[in-house]
Scaffold this motif. Structure first.
Motif, PDB file in Angstrom:
ATOM      1  N   LEU A   1      42.334  44.536  31.703  1.00  0.00           N
ATOM      2  CA  LEU A   1      41.113  44.368  32.111  1.00  0.00           C
ATOM      3  C   LEU A   1      39.973  45.015  31.130  1.00  0.00           C
ATOM      4  N   THR A   2      39.200  44.384  30.278  1.00  0.00           N
ATOM      5  CA  THR A   2      38.468  45.020  29.405  1.00  0.00           C
ATOM      6  C   THR A   2      37.256  44.472  29.244  1.00  0.00           C
TER       7      THR A   2
ATOM      8  N   THR B   1      37.345  40.567  30.160  1.00  0.00           N
ATOM      9  CA  THR B   1      38.655  39.827  29.810  1.00  0.00           C
ATOM     10  C   THR B   1      39.338  40.528  30.965  1.00  0.00           C
ATOM     11  N   ALA B   2      40.493  39.610  31.338  1.00  0.00           N
ATOM     12  CA  ALA B   2      41.532  39.906  32.120  1.00  0.00           C
ATOM     13  C   ALA B   2      42.672  39.167  31.791  1.00  0.00           C
ATOM     14  N   SER B   3      43.946  39.662  31.778  1.00  0.00           N
ATOM     15  CA  SER B   3      45.238  39.225  31.591  1.00  0.00           C
ATOM     16  C   SER B   3      46.232  39.801  32.588  1.00  0.00           C
ATOM     17  N   LEU B   4      47.106  39.091  33.044  1.00  0.00           N
ATOM     18  CA  LEU B   4      48.368  39.369  33.977  1.00  0.00           C
ATOM     19  C   LEU B   4      49.479  38.892  33.506  1.00  0.00           C
ATOM     20  N   SER B   5      50.596  39.486  34.045  1.00  0.00           N
ATOM     21  CA  SER B   5      51.938  39.041  33.560  1.00  0.00           C
ATOM     22  C   SER B   5      52.252  37.447  33.931  1.00  0.00           C
ATOM     23  N   PRO B   6      53.075  36.889  33.438  1.00  0.00           N
ATOM     24  CA  PRO B   6      53.656  35.509  33.965  1.00  0.00           C
ATOM     25  C   PRO B   6      54.074  35.857  35.249  1.00  0.00           C
TER      26      PRO B   6
END
Length: 185
Positions: free
Chosen positions: A48-49, A19-24
């Protein structure tokens, strides 16, 4: 016989899907600014998990748009890097997270702009018998909005016009002054 013969131990990693997530995307005033990309940040919050044991190529960060460098002992394969952005420029920050269960890529745009220069003009003296003050403000650089702040009088073209005429209120005329400020965001 030869007795018990054992093979070398085998390690089995159990990953989840990456998984990956970044700010807007965001626009920031300034250059030569350093940001950490990790879960504790706000502007560059990164999570990041899914990977049990990191390999040398588990995480890959690609940055385009201007001069940059990885700092603080981090590099393009760090899970949570620290990056110095040197230029006034739009940067594309892309992270790819891969493991045995797949690959995911996420992108954040950070645009670094020069802060605007705001000029409200020079101080003025006006007469109480004809209490109008022509205002000619100017703004250079990047901004999204502006307005005249202060005063209880009226602006002929409104608070959101750089060129306007201000008429002080009776209370301001009695007080003998009013302070107006031009603000830009």
């Amino acid at each position: 016989g030869c007795g018990l013969i054992k093979a070398a131990a085998q390690t089995i990693r159990v990953d989840a899907g990456p998984t990956a997530s970044l700010s807007p995307d965001i626009t920031i005033c300034g250059n030569n600014l350093t940001f950490k990309f990790d879960p504790s940040q706000t502007v560059t919050k990164t999570k990041l998990t899914g990977t049990a044991q990191t390999q040398p190529d588990t995480y890959t960060w690609d940055i385009t748009g201007g001069a940059f460098s990885f700092i603080g002992g981090t590099n393009q394969n760090s899970q949570y890097p620290q990056i110095l952005f040197a230029d006034f420029a739009p940067y594309t920050i892309q992270v790819t997270h891969k493991n045995g269960c797949g690959t995911i890529t996420k992108t954040q745009m950070i645009t670094f702009v020069q802060a605007p220069t705001v000029d409200a003009g020079i101080d003025q003296n006006i007469c109480a018998s004809n209490p109008t003050a022509p205002l000619t403000g100017s703004i250079t650089g990047s901004y999204t909005s502006f307005q005249w702040v202060g005063g209880t009088g009226t602006f002929s073209a409104g608070r959101n016009s750089l060129i306007t005429t201000y008429t002080p209120s009776n209370a301001e005329i009695t007080a003998g002054q009013v302070t107006l400020t031009l603000q830009a965001n």
